[in-house]
Design a protein around this motif. Structure first.
Motif, mmCIF file in Angstrom:
data_model
loop_
_atom_site.group_PDB
_atom_site.id
_atom_site.type_symbol
_atom_site.label_atom_id
_atom_site.label_comp_id
_atom_site.label_asym_id
_atom_site.label_seq_id
_atom_site.Cartn_x
_atom_site.Cartn_y
_atom_site.Cartn_z
ATOM 1 N N TRP A 2 5.768 8.100 17.121
ATOM 2 C CA TRP A 2 4.344 8.415 17.312
ATOM 3 C C TRP A 2 3.720 9.063 16.077
ATOM 4 O O TRP A 2 2.516 8.953 15.846
ATOM 5 C CB TRP A 2 4.171 9.321 18.521
ATOM 6 C CG TRP A 2 4.110 8.568 19.813
ATOM 7 C CD1 TRP A 2 3.404 7.421 20.056
ATOM 8 C CD2 TRP A 2 4.770 8.887 21.037
ATOM 9 N NE1 TRP A 2 3.597 7.014 21.351
ATOM 10 C CE2 TRP A 2 4.424 7.892 21.990
ATOM 11 C CE3 TRP A 2 5.622 9.911 21.433
ATOM 12 C CZ2 TRP A 2 4.901 7.893 23.301
ATOM 13 C CZ3 TRP A 2 6.114 9.918 22.734
ATOM 14 C CH2 TRP A 2 5.744 8.918 23.662
ATOM 15 N N ARG A 60 4.457 2.178 9.612
ATOM 16 C CA ARG A 60 4.576 1.731 11.000
ATOM 17 C C ARG A 60 5.232 0.361 11.139
ATOM 18 O O ARG A 60 5.686 0.000 12.210
ATOM 19 C CB ARG A 60 3.194 1.737 11.662
ATOM 20 C CG ARG A 60 2.690 3.137 11.883
ATOM 21 C CD ARG A 60 1.281 3.193 12.439
ATOM 22 N NE ARG A 60 0.842 4.574 12.563
ATOM 23 C CZ ARG A 60 -0.379 4.946 12.949
ATOM 24 N NH1 ARG A 60 -1.285 4.012 13.249
ATOM 25 N NH2 ARG A 60 -0.690 6.221 13.021
ATOM 26 N N ASP A 82 0.911 -1.623 16.517
ATOM 27 C CA ASP A 82 0.899 -0.286 17.103
ATOM 28 C C ASP A 82 1.266 -0.343 18.577
ATOM 29 O O ASP A 82 1.850 0.596 19.123
ATOM 30 C CB ASP A 82 -0.485 0.348 16.926
ATOM 31 C CG ASP A 82 -0.552 1.185 15.661
ATOM 32 O OD1 ASP A 82 0.468 1.275 14.963
ATOM 33 O OD2 ASP A 82 -1.625 1.735 15.364
ATOM 34 N N HIS A 94 4.146 2.080 20.232
ATOM 35 C CA HIS A 94 3.966 2.962 21.383
ATOM 36 C C HIS A 94 4.965 2.612 22.494
ATOM 37 O O HIS A 94 5.515 3.502 23.148
ATOM 38 C CB HIS A 94 2.533 2.860 21.904
ATOM 39 C CG HIS A 94 1.511 3.472 21.001
ATOM 40 N ND1 HIS A 94 1.600 4.768 20.547
ATOM 41 C CD2 HIS A 94 0.376 2.963 20.452
ATOM 42 C CE1 HIS A 94 0.566 5.037 19.776
ATOM 43 N NE2 HIS A 94 -0.189 3.955 19.696
ATOM 44 N N ALA A 127 8.397 3.926 21.562
ATOM 45 C CA ALA A 127 8.431 5.380 21.689
ATOM 46 C C ALA A 127 8.618 5.787 23.150
ATOM 47 O O ALA A 127 9.377 6.720 23.458
ATOM 48 C CB ALA A 127 7.153 5.991 21.118
#
Length: 517
Positions: free
Chosen positions: A22, A29, A116, A120, A123
């Motif tokens: 995060w 990323r 992204d 997420h 994570a």
């Protein structure tokens, strides 16, 4: 390294991995997939170290114990420890998570560039892994309850944020059912604490086992825990959230939800309900066994009639959890050990099934059984993997699920012969839903639109291959795994206050000399 905090490290590592994902700056990323996989592989190595520090000769006792003050005024502690069953479930969980990460390599991304959205999702997977290890290791009832509820958060977002068209409905239904069970359990947690010795370690399980509780109160406390665990498992009739969640969730989420998280329900029955409420457990056992047998048959029959592959696999799990609960409440060391082993084997076989269905659905753009056909000629490797995993789900001898299922049935028969006999029908029904599904997906003429479907990639083979290898190893060499789960089963029976009943084995006596042979 006996003083090394193995269990705390197993909790902290994936949690830090989730925070790191995060917190990644925009320029880094693109490495999110690699970081997530590295963390899960490191977690697997750390689990191997914990396994090496565990004394398998004393698997019936809790080891790798850590106890630190957490909320002393409230009696809560950071208390961790595992017996053979807890260690086996943690090992199964940390094996599945890196495979889920590999399976999601492009699931939420676009081509070779991770988005992204994928970052997420990964994570959340790592955060969930931390909670999974913690819930299987918690030896403080309040800590267990907090984690039991906290693990709903990442699962809710994994379903609601990354699932199918009706993902929000499925996520809310999952959350409402689970929260309802958790609130009922909270009443029991408070009531149990009030009956205990109190003090700064008043929630420790060892301080709450053997309490002198009034019979009526003990039954109510048992029910408060059991209802929450029955919903989590899930078993009939509080199972209806599972098919919707499995249908709408990504394949990796369904793998963790059904293959790992649902074990928290049966694990809680085994490690909390039975030792904390022994008299109430004996009182409730006949009714629980009836519900378990109903779950076995009901789940199998509904699986046969499903048109959606994800819902089909979900209903097979309702049936399998019926076997697990039957073995736990049959109160023999053989049945309880079989149920403990079943929890591990179900995670392997059902996890592999969900992942394979996810691969097929991604290729076809559909989860409907009717949209497939003749794939054995197009993707023979994937068809072979599906067949082996399906045969494990129906408990074919030589694969791991067979060992656990036969132990449950053989161990349950001395105490509950009728229930064991009726539950055996679930084995027959499993053959129906597995083989019929295989026939509809892979046999027959090739549908024209499926003629160019790509074969299983190297990544997909690496996802399913280790699970198939584990099924074969545990199927042919179950001894080391059974040595882990058998001593805790005997300890549990002692805590419940029942005498073990071993299955009768007929041994032919040698004929005397001169007698007819």
């Amino acid at each position: 390294m006996t003083d090394f905090p193995w269990l705390t490290a197993l909790v902290v590592l994936p949690a830090l991995g989730a925070v790191a994902l995060w917190a990644l700056p925009a320029g880094a990323r693109r490495h999110s997939r690699t970081i997530a996989l590295a963390v899960t592989l490191a977690e697997l190595l750390l689990a191997a170290g914990a396994f090496g520090a565990f004394d398998t000769g004393a698997a019936g006792t809790h080891q790798l114990v850590e106890t630190y003050p957490w909320i002393p005024a409230f009696g809560a502690s950071w208390a961790l420890g595992v017996d053979g069953v807890g260690l086996a479930l943690i090992a199964m969980s940390v094996l599945l998570v890196p495979l889920v990460v590999l399976a999601a390599w492009r699931e939420q991304g676009s081509g070779d560039v991770p988005t992204d959205r994928l970052r997420h999702y990964l994570a959340l997977v790592l955060l969930l892994e931390a909670f999974i290890v913690l819930v299987f290791a918690a030896r403080d009832v309040f800590l267990f309850y907090v984690v039991f509820e906290a693990m709903l958060i990442p699962v809710y977002f994994m379903i609601g944020g990354f699932g199918g068209a009706r993902r929000r409905y499925a996520a809310v239904k999952f959350l409402l059912y689970s929260l309802a069970g958790g609130l009922v359990m909270l009443i029991g947690v408070i009531g149990l604490y009030l009956q205990g010795p109190g003090g700064p370690e008043g929630f420790l399980v060892e301080n709450l086992v053997g309490l002198d509780i009034a019979p009526t109160l003990e039954r109510w406390l048992f029910l408060s825990f059991f209802v929450a665990f029955a919903i989590k498992a899930p078993m009939f009739p509080v199972h209806t959230w599972l098919p919707d969640a499995a249908e709408q969730a990504p394949a990796g989420t369904s793998t963790l939800l059904v293959g790992v998280l649902d074990k928290v329900g049966t694990f809680g029955m085994l490690t909390l309900c039975l030792p904390l409420f022994p008299s109430a457990s004996r009182w409730a056992a006949p009714a629980v066994i009836v519900l378990a047998v109903v779950s076995v048959l009901y789940g199998a029959l509904l699986a046969i009639g499903q048109k959606d592959l994800m819902r089909l696999v979900a209903y097979t799990s309702v049936s399998h959890f019926g076997f697990i609960v039957l073995g736990i409440f049959a109160f023999t060391s053989t049945s309880v050990a079989g149920s403990s082993f079943y929890m591990v084997n179900h995670g392997l076989s059902t996890g592999a099934l969900f992942l394979l269905v996810g691969f097929l659905a991604a290729r076809r753009g559909s989860q409907q059984v009717a949209d497939f056909g003749g794939l054995q000629k197009v993707v023979p490797v994937m068809a072979g993997m599906f067949l082996v995993v399906g045969l494990s789900a129906l408990s074919l001898p030589g694969l791991s699920t067979f060992v656990s299922e036969i132990l449950v049935l053989v161990g349950s028969f001395p105490r509950h012969p009728l229930a064991a006999a009726v539950a055996t029908l679930g084995v027959v029904l499993a053959a129906v839903y597995v083989l019929w599904t295989y026939q509809r997906l892979f046999n027959g003429p090739v549908r024209p639109e499926l003629g160019q479907m790509p074969e299983a990639s190297a990544r997909e083979r690496w996802v399913v291959g280790p699970l198939i290898a584990a099924m074969l190893v545990l199927g042919f060499l179950p001894g080391p795994a059974l040595a882990l789960v058998r001593p805790p089963a005997e300890t549990t029976l002692t805590q419940v206050g029942v005498e073990d009943v071993e299955p009768d084995v007929l041994v032919a006596e040698p004929a005397s000399e001169g007698s007819d042979r």
